[in-house]
Design a protein around this motif. Structure first.
Motif, PDB file in Angstrom:
ATOM      1  N   UNK A 164      13.530  90.871  62.283  1.00  0.00           N
ATOM      2  CA  UNK A 164      15.367  91.317  62.805  1.00  0.00           C
ATOM      3  C   UNK A 164      15.046  91.873  63.989  1.00  0.00           C
ATOM      4  N   UNK A 166      13.944  90.583  66.468  1.00  0.00           N
ATOM      5  CA  UNK A 166      14.209  89.742  67.537  1.00  0.00           C
ATOM      6  C   UNK A 166      15.496  88.690  67.855  1.00  0.00           C
ATOM      7  N   UNK A 167      16.517  88.973  66.546  1.00  0.00           N
ATOM      8  CA  UNK A 167      17.708  88.905  66.437  1.00  0.00           C
ATOM      9  C   UNK A 167      17.972  90.271  67.518  1.00  0.00           C
ATOM     10  N   UNK A 168      18.168  91.087  67.639  1.00  0.00           N
ATOM     11  CA  UNK A 168      18.927  91.947  68.539  1.00  0.00           C
ATOM     12  C   UNK A 168      18.336  91.479  69.612  1.00  0.00           C
ATOM     13  N   UNK A 169      17.218  91.417  69.281  1.00  0.00           N
ATOM     14  CA  UNK A 169      17.045  90.625  71.289  1.00  0.00           C
ATOM     15  C   UNK A 169      17.516  90.183  72.054  1.00  0.00           C
ATOM     16  N   UNK A 170      17.586  88.773  70.678  1.00  0.00           N
ATOM     17  CA  UNK A 170      18.102  87.738  71.176  1.00  0.00           C
ATOM     18  C   UNK A 170      20.208  88.022  71.654  1.00  0.00           C
ATOM     19  N   UNK A 171      20.336  88.562  70.838  1.00  0.00           N
ATOM     20  CA  UNK A 171      21.957  88.674  71.179  1.00  0.00           C
ATOM     21  C   UNK A 171      22.258  89.260  72.012  1.00  0.00           C
ATOM     22  N   UNK A 172      21.316  90.556  71.982  1.00  0.00           N
ATOM     23  CA  UNK A 172      22.306  91.737  73.098  1.00  0.00           C
ATOM     24  C   UNK A 172      21.267  91.343  74.181  1.00  0.00           C
ATOM     25  N   UNK A 173      20.484  90.853  74.367  1.00  0.00           N
ATOM     26  CA  UNK A 173      19.134  90.652  76.001  1.00  0.00           C
ATOM     27  C   UNK A 173      18.359  91.785  75.653  1.00  0.00           C
ATOM     28  N   UNK A 175      17.771  93.838  78.578  1.00  0.00           N
ATOM     29  CA  UNK A 175      18.814  95.448  78.827  1.00  0.00           C
ATOM     30  C   UNK A 175      19.975  94.704  78.359  1.00  0.00           C
ATOM     31  N   UNK A 176      20.782  96.405  78.123  1.00  0.00           N
ATOM     32  CA  UNK A 176      22.050  96.261  77.664  1.00  0.00           C
ATOM     33  C   UNK A 176      22.841  97.666  77.701  1.00  0.00           C
ATOM     34  N   UNK A 184      30.471  99.393  69.794  1.00  0.00           N
ATOM     35  CA  UNK A 184      30.185  97.962  68.976  1.00  0.00           C
ATOM     36  C   UNK A 184      29.474  98.228  67.663  1.00  0.00           C
TER      37      UNK A 184
END
Lengths: 232, 232
Positions: A164, A166-173, A175-176, A184
DNA sequence: ACCTGAACACCGTTCAAGT
DNA sequence: ACCTGAACACCGTTCAAGT
């Protein structure tokens, strides 16, 4: 009899390695590179062919299908995992270091997270890791099926925690904006006061650090629990 | 500022529900059905359109992208997970029942295993489950960040154990020949005597039962470890 | 033994056009 | 407000043909 035929790259003889032209290794190396840069959906046989300045379909001489290529790339990832020698540092430290290492490897190759649920890990590197993990748990004192249970438990924990991520990193980039993120999630959690309480904590100021803490918490729990199995 | 914009179905206002024509719910229901029958790769917008006897691209009026549709379907899966009331059975039994339930839900919807590593779980059903899990761990005596750590740990364990199970089921089919399977794995493990020792055990005669045992072993360890956190 | 291009049967998504 | 079909830019894979 009625069962589907089981197939995997690892169960077929590879084509004899010859000097001229391309090689399987070269292709796999290029594939891993492409996967690291563009993710699982960014890899196509055509693009990979182009990268190797080959015709769109030349790779099919070295590899039967794209899935086979992914099996090969996946095993490369397993090759990056190292199991410290339990005789030198004790099994708990060994397991702990292994767990952190596995997490880092998957975070470096996020596409591998998607493959864990799709391909069995039967490659030589995966086997090597599994073999060394068994030795580690044997050294710890586990016997019989418990060796494999402990093995499965630790592996499950590490992957379950990391996938999970990696899922966060993918959708958020990478740095955010922490405020945007907080907003959100707050919106998604609206109506669950208990959740909101969590969100208002400072978790999101440094989520990387928070994840590390979470990972360590679970890992220590896991190892304590396994140690308890040894006592009984 | 440089961060990627965070998007998710759950953060956009849904289109107002109106009576005529198709509805989002209908589409999601059909999608889940299709996913259960044909897997993640078996779902295409075109085929789903046809199934609803709609034009190939009509669904785009209800859903912005295929990924959004998957987010919606994914949350339906979370809706099937139930958290027993910890006040009635005690937190350990509650957590244990939840864990077994989560595993069964994912095994029933194997495509959801692929989504865990791809979509953040922000839907209302996922939030509901997370909320109830927090309450469970609070009732157990956890406080502050430890509530969420315990939560993440248990979830990670369950998914980490279950995701590779779906991979096996997918490549092997539900029923297969135990001897063929044994031979296949033996061949992959050639050169690792330690691994072979494992394969020659009777694991593969009833792998379902073996997996249950493995799951229980890890779950008990996990819960013991978490309980130990409470003592300190 | 190795590589190619054309061809087949698909994809997700956009968009002008219809009702 | 809802639905359509054509069109665009892609896919993985097969296969006859080339060297």
């Amino acid at each position: 009899m009625t069962g589907k035929q089981f197939t995997s790259v690892w169960l077929r003889e590879p084509r004899k390695a010859t000097t001229p032209g391309r090689s399987r290794e070269e292709i796999v190396r290029a594939a891993v590179e492409m996967l690291d840069q563009e993710g699982l959906s960014g890899l196509s046989m055509r693009k990979l062919g182009a990268k190797l300045s080959a015709g769109a379909t030349s790779l099919y001489w070295y590899v039967a299908t794209k899935d086979e290529l992914l099996e090969l790339a996946y095993d490369e990832v397993w090759g990056e995992m190292t199991v410290p020698d339990p005789d030198r540092v004790g099994w708990r430290d060994s397991a702990s270091a292994l767990a952190h290492g596995m997490r880092q490897v998957v975070l470096r190759h996020p596409w591998s997270a998607d493959l864990i649920g799709r391909l069995p890990a039967l490659g030589p590197h995966a086997m090597e890791v599994a073999d060394r993990m068994r030795k580690m748990f044997k050294a710890a004192g586990f016997t019989g099926p418990a060796i494999d249970f402990a093995n499965a438990t630790l592996t499950a924990y590490v992957f379950g925690m990391t996938i999970p991520e990696t899922a966060w990193n993918a959708t958020m980039g990478a740095q955010y904006d922490p405020d945007e993120m907080r907003a959100a999630v707050a919106r998604a959690a609206a109506g669950h006061p208990d959740m909101l309480e969590r969100i208002n904590m400072d978790d999101y100021d440094d989520p990387m650090a928070m994840r590390e803490m979470s990972f360590d918490f679970g890992l220590v729990s896991m190892l304590d629990g396994l140690e308890r199995r040894l006592a009984t």
